[in-house]
Scaffold this active site. Sequence first.
Site, PDB file in Angstrom:
ATOM      1  N   ILE A 183       0.851  -1.136  -0.174  1.00  0.00           N
ATOM      2  CA  ILE A 183      -0.151  -0.074  -0.039  1.00  0.00           C
ATOM      3  C   ILE A 183       0.871   1.099  -0.148  1.00  0.00           C
ATOM      4  CG2 ILE A 183      -1.589   1.506   1.264  1.00  0.00           C
ATOM      5  CD1 ILE A 183      -2.936  -1.208   0.041  1.00  0.00           C
ATOM      6  N   LYS A 184       0.563   2.353  -1.028  1.00  0.00           N
ATOM      7  CA  LYS A 184       1.274   3.290  -1.163  1.00  0.00           C
ATOM      8  C   LYS A 184       0.556   4.379  -0.179  1.00  0.00           C
ATOM      9  CE  LYS A 184       4.214   4.988  -4.830  1.00  0.00           C
ATOM     10  NZ  LYS A 184       4.430   5.212  -6.008  1.00  0.00           N
TER      11      LYS A 184
END
Length: 385
Positions: free
Chosen positions: A155-156
């Site tokens: 996840i960014k």
Amino acid sequence: MGYSWFVGTIGSGRAMQDLCGYFDLTGQSLWLDNLSRALLLEGRLKQAIDQLGIRGVTSNPSILDRALRETPAYYRADLRNLYREHGDAEAVYERLVARDVQMACDLLTPVWEASEGWDGYVSWEVSPHLAHDVEGTVAAAERLRGLAGRDNLMIKVPATPAGVQAFAELVAQGVSVNVTLIFGLPQLAAVFRAYLDGLRRWIEAGGEARAVRSVASVFLSRVDTLADTRLEAEGSPESMALRGRAALALAARSQALYVQIFHGPEFADLRAVGARPQTPLWASTGTKNPAYSDLLYVEPIMWPETINTLPDATLAALVDHGRIGRHAAADLAQDEAHVARLAGLGIDLDGAVAARLQEDGLALFQDSYDRLLALVATAAPPSAP
């Protein structure tokens, strides 16, 4: 060797390097800064993994917006079907991109397994409009993880103050995270220490130390673009001689901070139980200034325990004419002196410059995200709400 991907980029008949041994030679992982259904369905991502040594994939709203605009035929049927089922542009977008993320994760699963979870990840960014919303970021991360359903998803989240807080919470839940939009050393230090905090909480709660992997994306070329603009405005011989070096100074100082923290006493207890360090990822590595080398942000920073995420053209340049080898640490005293000289000219790299670039980068991603959702909305069938 099957390098047809690059024929149109660097010309046929040229000698091209096989990068499959790049990681063993340099200690650095190459990730591709691109994701689209065309790359997946035309076999080009598989080619990059199998023949060019690519060990991960990063994406952002700008990349995904470009993918839908440039190759709409690959998405059209899915868009219309998803709209009939969900009716909301953001829900449609997330489910549409989840399919691309899943396919990319599956292609990289052998890398993820062979590296025991060090490489083989695909990064998917939460909505940039959540950059100042801790709870919203955590909730969005959980939703995207559920949609992707892959262990090698990263996840960014952005390195804003709220993003850093959300990052620590996600790590404390055992989530692998790519922290993006880092432009200065204080921003990076905050990210590193948030990782230590989240990781300790995860392990204290009974989590498996090696289950969490994280990278810190330090943006390079944009730093030079802004610093050079200000140096050229000043116009003196001294200032003109300082151009094109701010980003590499940031990279060297970032790597030194990484070594200090993750090879020092702050991480010793976590390393002892098998935890992985949060490694620097060099982002924004496509050269913006045509007067500079097209590998300015690649060749000098081939340092072990780092990642370089390359756009297509930069990867093509590396294949074509890159000089590859393991590099020793940069001359930190020289880089610190360069930063001090810039400060003497009113260019505060770690303060005002880093803050401005993060704000600009966030605004760019927000604009891309809004255009992406507007494009998705145009696919609504006539009967859709």
